[in-house]
Design a protein around this motif. Structure first.
Motif, PDB file in Angstrom:
ATOM      1  N   UNK A  86      28.680  30.033  43.634  1.00 27.12           N
ATOM      2  CA  UNK A  86      29.310  30.422  44.624  1.00 27.12           C
ATOM      3  C   UNK A  86      30.996  30.196  44.783  1.00 27.12           C
ATOM      4  N   UNK A  87      31.796  30.750  45.470  1.00 31.32           N
ATOM      5  CA  UNK A  87      33.023  30.836  45.476  1.00 31.32           C
ATOM      6  C   UNK A  87      33.296  29.207  46.019  1.00 31.32           C
ATOM      7  N   UNK A  88      32.566  28.389  46.833  1.00 31.40           N
ATOM      8  CA  UNK A  88      32.842  27.317  47.282  1.00 31.40           C
ATOM      9  C   UNK A  88      32.839  26.184  45.986  1.00 31.40           C
ATOM     10  N   UNK A  89      31.649  26.540  45.049  1.00 29.44           N
ATOM     11  CA  UNK A  89      31.598  25.857  44.022  1.00 29.44           C
ATOM     12  C   UNK A  89      32.683  25.990  42.969  1.00 29.44           C
ATOM     13  N   UNK A  90      32.968  27.320  42.656  1.00 29.73           N
ATOM     14  CA  UNK A  90      34.142  27.507  41.790  1.00 29.73           C
ATOM     15  C   UNK A  90      35.337  26.713  42.380  1.00 29.73           C
ATOM     16  N   UNK A  91      35.725  26.848  43.679  1.00 28.48           N
ATOM     17  CA  UNK A  91      36.746  26.335  44.197  1.00 28.48           C
ATOM     18  C   UNK A  91      36.905  24.746  43.799  1.00 28.48           C
ATOM     19  N   UNK A  92      35.749  24.198  43.913  1.00 24.60           N
ATOM     20  CA  UNK A  92      35.654  22.683  43.933  1.00 24.60           C
ATOM     21  C   UNK A  92      35.950  22.240  42.346  1.00 24.60           C
ATOM     22  N   UNK A  93      35.420  23.279  41.396  1.00 23.46           N
ATOM     23  CA  UNK A  93      35.601  22.995  39.949  1.00 23.46           C
ATOM     24  C   UNK A  93      36.967  23.223  39.660  1.00 23.46           C
ATOM     25  N   UNK A  99      32.324  17.109  44.535  1.00 24.70           N
ATOM     26  CA  UNK A  99      31.699  16.649  45.969  1.00 24.70           C
ATOM     27  C   UNK A  99      30.319  16.674  45.921  1.00 24.70           C
ATOM     28  N   UNK A 100      29.798  17.470  44.614  1.00 22.26           N
ATOM     29  CA  UNK A 100      28.365  17.871  44.606  1.00 22.26           C
ATOM     30  C   UNK A 100      27.827  17.585  43.086  1.00 22.26           C
ATOM     31  N   UNK A 101      26.731  17.181  42.705  1.00 23.49           N
ATOM     32  CA  UNK A 101      26.447  17.021  41.304  1.00 23.49           C
ATOM     33  C   UNK A 101      26.741  18.282  40.463  1.00 23.49           C
ATOM     34  N   UNK A 102      26.723  19.445  41.020  1.00 18.77           N
ATOM     35  CA  UNK A 102      26.968  20.523  40.312  1.00 18.77           C
ATOM     36  C   UNK A 102      28.505  20.503  39.919  1.00 18.77           C
ATOM     37  N   UNK A 107      32.935  19.397  36.050  1.00 16.87           N
ATOM     38  CA  UNK A 107      34.158  18.880  35.692  1.00 16.87           C
ATOM     39  C   UNK A 107      33.919  17.906  34.601  1.00 16.87           C
ATOM     40  N   UNK A 108      33.037  17.354  34.368  1.00 19.07           N
ATOM     41  CA  UNK A 108      32.562  16.403  33.098  1.00 19.07           C
ATOM     42  C   UNK A 108      32.651  17.409  31.950  1.00 19.07           C
ATOM     43  N   UNK A 109      31.889  18.530  32.131  1.00 27.73           N
ATOM     44  CA  UNK A 109      32.022  19.388  30.790  1.00 27.73           C
ATOM     45  C   UNK A 109      33.467  19.879  30.608  1.00 27.73           C
ATOM     46  N   UNK A 110      34.147  20.043  31.470  1.00 24.42           N
ATOM     47  CA  UNK A 110      35.632  20.410  31.213  1.00 24.42           C
ATOM     48  C   UNK A 110      36.258  19.328  30.539  1.00 24.42           C
ATOM     49  N   UNK A 132      41.359  30.608  41.828  1.00 22.19           N
ATOM     50  CA  UNK A 132      40.426  29.602  41.202  1.00 22.19           C
ATOM     51  C   UNK A 132      39.621  29.942  39.969  1.00 22.19           C
ATOM     52  N   UNK A 133      39.544  31.360  39.868  1.00 28.32           N
ATOM     53  CA  UNK A 133      38.941  31.802  38.681  1.00 28.32           C
ATOM     54  C   UNK A 133      39.839  31.518  37.397  1.00 28.32           C
ATOM     55  N   UNK A 134      41.153  31.950  37.708  1.00 29.77           N
ATOM     56  CA  UNK A 134      42.310  31.500  36.809  1.00 29.77           C
ATOM     57  C   UNK A 134      42.502  30.029  36.247  1.00 29.77           C
ATOM     58  N   UNK A 135      42.376  29.175  37.434  1.00 25.53           N
ATOM     59  CA  UNK A 135      42.479  27.858  37.222  1.00 25.53           C
ATOM     60  C   UNK A 135      41.147  27.174  36.423  1.00 25.53           C
ATOM     61  N   UNK A 136      39.941  27.676  36.739  1.00 22.61           N
ATOM     62  CA  UNK A 136      38.967  27.380  35.984  1.00 22.61           C
ATOM     63  C   UNK A 136      39.051  27.742  34.451  1.00 22.61           C
TER      64      UNK A 136
END
Length: 183
Positions: A86-93, A99-102, A107-110, A132-136
């Motif tokens: 989701x775009x929410x999860x992308x934004x968090x990453x 804020x969630x385990x996903x 973040x741990x993988x990065x 957010x896609x660019x940042x990820x």
């Protein structure tokens, strides 16, 4: 391979389901996190339910369990795929908000420089989503919008889904026969 699959609350849960089926067939160790919204979407969009998915995997975790193994970078895994993301999860990453385990697992993988594949299913895209896609991507993630190809002349929706799942498998370097390759 030891692969963590996250299914977040975006339309397109069939991509995550098909990926789990294919990973299980190829004898990979599959771990799964499904958000609460994703469980509802799976029920709405497909004939699957969360309990059926659990039969195909090695371990599952609650998305609100920040003490689960994938919340730590010391838990060794080879790759993570968030599909759909989701775009929410992308934004968090993209913004380091675990804020969630996903999102915490991503973040741990990065930070551990492990393979992270983010499969978005949103269209059209707004500017914050593109940023957010660019940042990820800049942080090390592979960005894969769920965009099926048509050169293999699909006849059914399942073939379009399998094309996207096959592209994910390609990124994981796992052999498959989900679509006919361009020659």
């Amino acid at each position: 391979m030891k692969i963590l699959v996250g299914i977040s609350g975006a339309s397109g849960s069939i991509y995550g389901i098909r990926l789990i089926e294919e990973l299980a067939k190829s004898k990979n160790e599959v771990h799964l996190i499904v958000s609460e919204d994703a469980k509802k979407i799976i029920k709405h969009e497909t004939n699957y339910n969360y309990d059926n998915l659990k039969k195909k995997i090695n371990s599952s975790y609650r998305n609100n369990d920040m003490f689960a193994a994938p919340a730590s970078g010391s838990f060794k895994m080879d790759a993570m795929v968030i599909v759909p993301c989701s775009m929410k999860t992308l934004s968090a990453i993209a913004n380091g908000y675990g804020d969630t385990l996903i999102s915490r697992s991503a973040s741990c993988f990065l930070k551990e420089e492990r393979k992270l594949i983010i499969v978005l299913r949103e269209t059209p895209l707004d500017l914050p989503g593109i940023k957010n896609m660019l940042a990820a991507k800049e942080a090390g993630a592979t960005i894969m919008p769920a965009m099926p190809g048509f050169y293999h002349k699909p006849k059914k929706i399942e073939e379009l889904v399998d094309f996207v799942v096959g592209k994910i498998m390609d990124q994981l370097r796992i052999e498959h026969n989900l679509f006919k390759r361009w020659k």
